[in-house]
Design an enzyme around this catalytic site. Structure first.
Site, PDB file in Angstrom:
ATOM      1  N   ASP A  61      -6.129  -3.146  11.327  1.00 45.85           N
ATOM      2  CA  ASP A  61      -5.361  -1.883  11.379  1.00 45.85           C
ATOM      3  C   ASP A  61      -5.482  -1.605  13.155  1.00 45.85           C
ATOM      4  O   ASP A  61      -5.981  -1.900  14.429  1.00 45.85           O
ATOM      5  CB  ASP A  61      -4.845  -1.094  10.777  1.00 45.85           C
TER       6      ASP A  61
ATOM      7  N   CYS B 215       0.931  -1.092   0.195  1.00 42.62           N
ATOM      8  CA  CYS B 215      -0.092   0.330   0.275  1.00 42.62           C
ATOM      9  C   CYS B 215       0.782   1.199  -0.297  1.00 42.62           C
ATOM     10  O   CYS B 215       1.801   1.217   0.430  1.00 42.62           O
ATOM     11  CB  CYS B 215      -0.761   0.483   1.505  1.00 42.62           C
TER      12      CYS B 215
END
Length: 214
Positions: A131, A8
């Protein structure tokens, strides 16, 4: 079995090339202006040129309105929308309906209550991303902070939709993170950087090599 990996916050051609050549399943592009990893729709489109159709191109948004999402989609061939803010289940469902793209919803985790809240998105999202909860600072980003949460919080858990593990992962930590959490897909950003926003192709290749070997 290999662990699927998402790289990412990509913003350079050499980083994209390293991710594709290394076997990344997902490439993530950030459309969140405060992030050091932000790219414009035009830049993201250029980076996506030549990416094989088998690799999922993901657009990351944080509490974005429809106009911002529409602008990104107009210029970038995104396969998946990632919501990394405080989007409600109703918002996720609305965006899916309007734009016709699957959605991955990030869940910020610090404790068991945060993990339990993920169930609210099982009927509207297509994937979940666990996360670490960001630090309590006004300038803190919602992700990409290099922080990990206690992986035991999601160990042995099952959801009705696929999920990924994120937060503070590096090539060194990856085997232990997968062993404890049971993740079959992972997401990395800061763990393959020289500095925030500057991806290291060597670190990308090493992370993906380890993911393949798990």
């Amino acid at each position: 079995m290999s662990v699927a990996a998402k790289i990412c916050g990509l913003s350079s051609e050499n980083a994209v090339a390293a991710a594709v050549e290394g076997g990344a399943a997902y490439l993530g592009f950030v459309f969140y202006p405060p992030s050091p990893r932000v790219v414009s729709p035009a830049r993201a489109a250029a980076l996506c040129a030549g990416v094989p159709a088998s690799v999922h191109r993901v657009g990351l948004f944080v509490d974005a309105d429809d106009d911002a999402i529409e602008a990104a989609l107009a210029g970038t061939p995104l396969d998946l929308l990632q919501f990394h803010g405080r989007e409600s289940p109703e918002r996720v469902a609305s965006v899916k309906s309007r734009f016709g793209r699957p959605v991955m919803k990030a869940i910020s985790v610090a404790g068991a209550d945060d993990v339990a809240a993920a169930s609210r998105y099982e009927d509207c999202a297509d994937l979940l991303l666990f996360d670490a909860k960001p630090p309590r600072r006004d300038d803190a980003l919602p992700g990409g902070n290099g922080l990990a949460f206690d992986w035991r919080l999601i160990a042995g858990r099952a959801w009705r939709i696929p999920w990924m593990l994120s937060g503070g992962l590096t090539a060194v930590l990856l085997p232990e993170a997968v062993r404890i959490s049971g993740a079959t897909a992972v997401d990395v950003s800061s763990g393959v950087e020289r500095r925030p926003g500057d991806k290291d192709p060597g670190k990308i290749r090493e992370f993906l090599r380890i993911a393949r070997d798990l």
